[in-house]
Design a protein around this motif. Structure first.
Motif, PDB file in Angstrom:
ATOM      1  N   ILE A  22       3.720  -2.571   6.856  1.00 21.29           N
ATOM      2  CA  ILE A  22       3.268  -3.643   5.962  1.00 21.29           C
ATOM      3  C   ILE A  22       3.187  -3.143   4.520  1.00 21.29           C
ATOM      4  CG2 ILE A  22       1.383  -5.241   5.431  1.00 21.29           C
ATOM      5  CD1 ILE A  22       0.863  -5.376   8.485  1.00 21.29           C
ATOM      6  N   THR A  23       2.701  -1.911   4.332  1.00 22.42           N
ATOM      7  CA  THR A  23       2.645  -1.371   2.972  1.00 22.42           C
ATOM      8  C   THR A  23       4.060  -1.178   2.424  1.00 22.42           C
ATOM      9  OG1 THR A  23       0.557  -0.269   3.526  1.00 22.42           O
ATOM     10  CG2 THR A  23       1.673   0.444   1.513  1.00 22.42           C
ATOM     11  N   GLY A  24       4.979  -0.733   3.249  1.00 24.60           N
ATOM     12  CA  GLY A  24       6.367  -0.600   2.823  1.00 24.60           C
ATOM     13  C   GLY A  24       6.989  -1.936   2.454  1.00 24.60           C
ATOM     14  N   MET A  25       6.700  -2.948   3.255  1.00 25.20           N
ATOM     15  CA  MET A  25       7.219  -4.277   2.938  1.00 25.20           C
ATOM     16  C   MET A  25       6.601  -4.813   1.641  1.00 25.20           C
ATOM     17  SD  MET A  25       7.399  -5.906   6.783  1.00 25.20           S
ATOM     18  CE  MET A  25       7.637  -7.565   6.180  1.00 25.20           C
ATOM     19  N   ALA A  26       5.324  -4.504   1.406  1.00 28.04           N
ATOM     20  CA  ALA A  26       4.655  -4.938   0.171  1.00 28.04           C
ATOM     21  C   ALA A  26       5.252  -4.258  -1.056  1.00 28.04           C
ATOM     22  CB  ALA A  26       3.150  -4.671   0.268  1.00 28.04           C
ATOM     23  N   LEU A  27       5.889  -3.121  -0.867  1.00 28.32           N
ATOM     24  CA  LEU A  27       6.530  -2.389  -1.965  1.00 28.32           C
ATOM     25  C   LEU A  27       7.835  -3.058  -2.400  1.00 28.32           C
ATOM     26  CD1 LEU A  27       6.895   0.092  -3.817  1.00 28.32           C
ATOM     27  CD2 LEU A  27       7.739   1.341  -1.809  1.00 28.32           C
ATOM     28  N   ALA A  28       8.461  -3.811  -1.529  1.00 22.99           N
ATOM     29  CA  ALA A  28       9.800  -4.344  -1.807  1.00 22.99           C
ATOM     30  C   ALA A  28       9.853  -5.195  -3.078  1.00 22.99           C
ATOM     31  CB  ALA A  28      10.306  -5.142  -0.612  1.00 22.99           C
TER      32      ALA A  28
ATOM     33  N   GLU B 255       6.789  -8.100 -16.941  1.00 20.11           N
ATOM     34  CA  GLU B 255       7.715  -7.041 -16.520  1.00 20.11           C
ATOM     35  C   GLU B 255       7.001  -5.703 -16.329  1.00 20.11           C
ATOM     36  OE1 GLU B 255      10.819  -7.340 -15.570  1.00 20.11           O
ATOM     37  OE2 GLU B 255      11.230  -9.380 -16.239  1.00 20.11           O
ATOM     38  N   TYR B 256       6.191  -5.310 -17.304  1.00 18.09           N
ATOM     39  CA  TYR B 256       5.542  -3.995 -17.221  1.00 18.09           C
ATOM     40  C   TYR B 256       4.434  -3.969 -16.175  1.00 18.09           C
ATOM     41  CZ  TYR B 256       8.403  -2.750 -21.193  1.00 18.09           C
ATOM     42  OH  TYR B 256       9.483  -2.499 -22.010  1.00 18.09           O
ATOM     43  N   SER B 257       3.766  -5.087 -15.960  1.00 17.89           N
ATOM     44  CA  SER B 257       2.756  -5.100 -14.891  1.00 17.89           C
ATOM     45  C   SER B 257       3.427  -4.943 -13.530  1.00 17.89           C
ATOM     46  CB  SER B 257       1.897  -6.370 -14.941  1.00 17.89           C
ATOM     47  OG  SER B 257       2.640  -7.540 -14.670  1.00 17.89           O
ATOM     48  N   HIS B 258       4.600  -5.511 -13.365  1.00 17.41           N
ATOM     49  CA  HIS B 258       5.337  -5.303 -12.112  1.00 17.41           C
ATOM     50  C   HIS B 258       5.808  -3.862 -11.974  1.00 17.41           C
ATOM     51  CE1 HIS B 258       5.386  -9.096 -10.065  1.00 17.41           C
ATOM     52  NE2 HIS B 258       5.765  -9.739 -11.145  1.00 17.41           N
ATOM     53  N   ALA B 259       6.223  -3.244 -13.070  1.00 19.57           N
ATOM     54  CA  ALA B 259       6.658  -1.845 -13.010  1.00 19.57           C
ATOM     55  C   ALA B 259       5.492  -0.937 -12.636  1.00 19.57           C
ATOM     56  CB  ALA B 259       7.263  -1.426 -14.343  1.00 19.57           C
ATOM     57  N   VAL B 260       4.339  -1.173 -13.243  1.00 18.31           N
ATOM     58  CA  VAL B 260       3.151  -0.390 -12.884  1.00 18.31           C
ATOM     59  C   VAL B 260       2.795  -0.629 -11.424  1.00 18.31           C
ATOM     60  CG1 VAL B 260       0.666  -0.131 -13.308  1.00 18.31           C
ATOM     61  CG2 VAL B 260       2.261  -0.246 -15.234  1.00 18.31           C
ATOM     62  N   ASN B 261       2.860  -1.873 -10.992  1.00 20.87           N
ATOM     63  CA  ASN B 261       2.539  -2.166  -9.599  1.00 20.87           C
ATOM     64  C   ASN B 261       3.544  -1.557  -8.626  1.00 20.87           C
ATOM     65  OD1 ASN B 261       0.038  -3.270  -9.520  1.00 20.87           O
ATOM     66  ND2 ASN B 261       0.733  -5.377  -9.752  1.00 20.87           N
ATOM     67  N   ALA B 262       4.773  -1.389  -9.045  1.00 23.64           N
ATOM     68  CA  ALA B 262       5.739  -0.696  -8.184  1.00 23.64           C
ATOM     69  C   ALA B 262       5.291   0.749  -7.971  1.00 23.64           C
ATOM     70  CB  ALA B 262       7.135  -0.740  -8.799  1.00 23.64           C
TER      71      ALA B 262
ATOM     72  N   ALA C  43      -5.562   1.833   0.630  1.00 28.91           N
ATOM     73  CA  ALA C  43      -6.223   0.535   0.485  1.00 28.91           C
ATOM     74  C   ALA C  43      -6.678   0.319  -0.954  1.00 28.91           C
ATOM     75  CB  ALA C  43      -7.395   0.434   1.452  1.00 28.91           C
ATOM     76  N   ALA C  44      -7.243   1.347  -1.570  1.00 30.94           N
ATOM     77  CA  ALA C  44      -7.705   1.232  -2.960  1.00 30.94           C
ATOM     78  C   ALA C  44      -6.536   0.964  -3.912  1.00 30.94           C
ATOM     79  CB  ALA C  44      -8.451   2.499  -3.364  1.00 30.94           C
ATOM     80  N   LEU C  45      -5.403   1.595  -3.655  1.00 33.02           N
ATOM     81  CA  LEU C  45      -4.225   1.378  -4.497  1.00 33.02           C
ATOM     82  C   LEU C  45      -3.685  -0.046  -4.331  1.00 33.02           C
ATOM     83  CD1 LEU C  45      -2.639   4.878  -4.006  1.00 33.02           C
ATOM     84  CD2 LEU C  45      -3.276   3.883  -6.233  1.00 33.02           C
ATOM     85  N   ILE C  46      -3.721  -0.564  -3.116  1.00 31.95           N
ATOM     86  CA  ILE C  46      -3.313  -1.961  -2.902  1.00 31.95           C
ATOM     87  C   ILE C  46      -4.274  -2.899  -3.631  1.00 31.95           C
ATOM     88  CG2 ILE C  46      -3.031  -3.791  -1.177  1.00 31.95           C
ATOM     89  CD1 ILE C  46      -0.705  -1.780  -1.201  1.00 31.95           C
ATOM     90  N   ALA C  47      -5.566  -2.590  -3.569  1.00 33.11           N
ATOM     91  CA  ALA C  47      -6.554  -3.396  -4.302  1.00 33.11           C
ATOM     92  C   ALA C  47      -6.278  -3.330  -5.806  1.00 33.11           C
ATOM     93  CB  ALA C  47      -7.969  -2.923  -3.978  1.00 33.11           C
ATOM     94  N   LEU C  48      -5.928  -2.141  -6.311  1.00 34.00           N
ATOM     95  CA  LEU C  48      -5.578  -1.994  -7.720  1.00 34.00           C
ATOM     96  C   LEU C  48      -4.367  -2.853  -8.066  1.00 34.00           C
ATOM     97  CD1 LEU C  48      -5.910  -0.673 -10.505  1.00 34.00           C
ATOM     98  CD2 LEU C  48      -4.565   1.267  -9.634  1.00 34.00           C
TER      99      LEU C  48
ATOM    100  N   VAL D 126       2.194   1.948  -8.332  1.00 37.66           N
ATOM    101  CA  VAL D 126       0.928   1.910  -7.587  1.00 37.66           C
ATOM    102  C   VAL D 126       1.194   1.683  -6.099  1.00 37.66           C
ATOM    103  CG1 VAL D 126      -1.168   0.519  -7.243  1.00 37.66           C
ATOM    104  CG2 VAL D 126      -0.494   1.219  -9.549  1.00 37.66           C
ATOM    105  N   THR D 127       2.084   0.757  -5.784  1.00 34.74           N
ATOM    106  CA  THR D 127       2.373   0.446  -4.388  1.00 34.74           C
ATOM    107  C   THR D 127       3.165   1.563  -3.722  1.00 34.74           C
ATOM    108  OG1 THR D 127       2.353  -1.884  -5.024  1.00 34.74           O
ATOM    109  CG2 THR D 127       3.147  -1.385  -2.821  1.00 34.74           C
TER     110      THR D 127
END
Length: 141
Positions: A8-14, A118-125, A79-84, A127-128
């Motif tokens: 699930i975490t891997g799929m959330a990274l996609a 764009e940059y929030s998605h890059a940071v989230n990539a 879990a904390a990183l997903i919350a972030l 983080v995830t």
């Protein structure tokens, strides 16, 4: 539980990874082109549902691995990183989505909104990806 946390975490990274890979091609686009390109993401909100599932899976993994302190801490970190990720999305990405009505309205400040999106998605990539690494390391211990 280990398998679910990893998958699930891997799929959330996609989705954030896809956005990050597209960033260099999209960040300099002209206004009209950018708004057309953004329409490729219509319906992607459904992929966002993987994030709360990843959060729960990693919390569950932490409970399941509580006998191994290191594995439990790695699961808590995941879990904390997903919350972030969710906090970053709500603070930066979602306001840009709202201001542009999911990139169907072109406000004056569209370039600032594009940068935030764009940059929030890059940071989230990133983080995830870290969350995925933590989930994987916790699960293979």
């Amino acid at each position: 539980m280990r398998f679910l946390a990893i998958i699930i975490t891997g799929m959330a990274l996609a989705a954030p990874a896809a956005h990050a890979f597209a960033l260099l091609n999209k960040i300099g686009m002209a206004k009209a082109d950018y708004f057309v390109a953004q329409q490729a993401y219509a319906g992607w909100w459904i992929v966002g549902l993987l994030l709360p599932l990843a959060l729960l899976a990693n919390i569950g993994n932490a409970v399941a691995l509580r006998a191994d302190g290191t594995a439990m801490m790695l699961s808590i970190a995941a879990a904390a990183l997903i919350a972030l990720n969710l906090v970053i999305f709500m603070a930066f990405t979602q306001p840009a989505n709202a201001a542009t009505e999911n990139w169907t309205v072109q406000p004056e400040s569209w370039e600032n909104l594009r940068a935030r999106w764009e940059y929030s998605h890059a940071v989230n990539a990133a983080v995830t990806l870290l969350a995925f690494c933590c989930a994987t390391l916790a699960s293979i211990r």
